[in-house]
Write a protein that holds these residues in place. Structure first.
Motif, short mmCIF file in Angstrom:
data_model
loop_
_atom_site.label_atom_id
_atom_site.label_comp_id
_atom_site.label_asym_id
_atom_site.label_seq_id
_atom_site.Cartn_x
_atom_site.Cartn_y
_atom_site.Cartn_z
N VAL A 7 51.94 49.36 20.82
CA VAL A 7 50.98 50.06 19.98
C VAL A 7 51.68 50.72 18.80
CG1 VAL A 7 49.31 51.96 19.92
CG2 VAL A 7 49.39 50.45 21.89
N SER A 8 52.89 51.22 19.01
CA SER A 8 53.65 51.85 17.94
C SER A 8 53.98 50.85 16.83
CB SER A 8 54.93 52.46 18.51
OG SER A 8 55.71 53.03 17.48
N ILE A 9 54.40 49.66 17.25
CA ILE A 9 54.73 48.61 16.27
C ILE A 9 53.48 48.21 15.49
CG2 ILE A 9 55.48 46.22 16.01
CD1 ILE A 9 57.31 46.66 18.43
N LEU A 10 52.34 48.08 16.19
CA LEU A 10 51.09 47.73 15.54
C LEU A 10 50.68 48.78 14.52
CD1 LEU A 10 48.64 45.87 15.30
CD2 LEU A 10 47.59 47.11 17.20
N ALA A 11 50.82 50.05 14.89
CA ALA A 11 50.48 51.13 13.98
C ALA A 11 51.36 51.11 12.73
CB ALA A 11 50.61 52.48 14.70
#
Length: 258
Positions: free
Chosen positions: A237-241
């Motif tokens: 999720v961090s990478i997507l954000a």
């Protein structure tokens, strides 16, 4: 131009929402817990307190209060941690503290630590609450002293006379009884088996509890599947954000140039 503006706003909104979700995921289920959650009356029990890190700061100290009616006996030493106890006028241990020692940095973000100790359970059935205080490197303290519905609940162990309940606790890391499970030995059935197992639990000794102690390692992060899955989900999720944020910035820059 309007289309670009709409896409930019949408991207920015998604990025913000994703970041918020990531923050929530990082805190999900990050409670200080003591196991087992069910144990036998009067038994010498091996307990494990698990401390996860819920901040981007290392946890440097943990203090746990010993519930009334519980007789604290021994703790398991652990490299990198200094362990101290406090006693009352009757020489009974009322609290135990684990604090970083030497080069130990503490429990870092994304990590958890487990500490083992032995205590004798109350003679009567009860629900005992383990109040704990988690200290971070910046001096902040998280008090795990609330009710189960609170944001920072204390862990609860149900002390029961029911041998079956005690057997469930043993399966989850409780005490051993010289090869006899509290739920009944293999092949044993009926009231006689339950009676024999009940007596075995009453005769549990300190040696039995210590034989079940798990050897711990400082800052153990690889033995909890739930924690690993949470870390992986948070990373994704961090990478997507991050990607969505860069996309929003690029679209906004392009709009300004036009």
């Amino acid at each position: 131009m309007k289309k670009t503006s709409w896409i930019s706003k949408l991207t920015s909104t998604i990025a913000t929402g994703t970041a918020a979700f990531m923050l929530f995921a990082g805190f999900a289920s990050a409670h200080v817990t003591v196991s087992p959650s069910v144990a036998q009356t009067s038994a010498w029990q091996t307990y494990t307190i698990k401390i996860p890190s819920e901040k981007e700061l290392p946890t440097t100290k943990i203090t746990m209060k010993v519930p009334e009616g519980v007789a604290f006996k021994q703790y398991q030493p652990l490299a990198g941690w200094k362990i101290t106890t406090e006693k009352n006028d009757s020489n009974e241990v009322t609290s135990i503290t684990w604090e970083i020692d030497g080069d130990n940095e503490g429990i870092l973000a994304g990590q958890f630590q487990q500490f083992n100790f032995v205590a004798q359970n109350p003679k009567a059935e009860a629900e005992i609450a383990w109040d704990a205080f988690q200290y971070y490197s910046d001096g902040s303290i998280v008090e795990w002293t609330g009710q189960p519905s609170d944001a920072n609940p204390h862990s609860i162990t149900t002390i029961s006379e029911d041998p079956a309940a005690a057997g469930n606790a043993a399966a989850g890391g409780g005490h051993a009884n010289d090869g006899h499970d509290s739920a009944g030995t293999e092949g044993a059935t009926g009231d006689n088996a339950a009676t024999d197992d009940s007596k075995a639990n009453d005769d549990t000794t300190l040696g039995d509890a210590l034989n079940d102690t798990v050897t711990g390692e400082p800052n153990n992060t690889d033995t909890d599947p739930g924690t690993l899955k949470l870390q992986q989900a948070t990373l994704i999720v961090s990478i997507l954000a991050l990607i969505l944020s860069f996309l929003g910035i690029a679209l906004a820059t392009r709009r300004k140039k036009r």
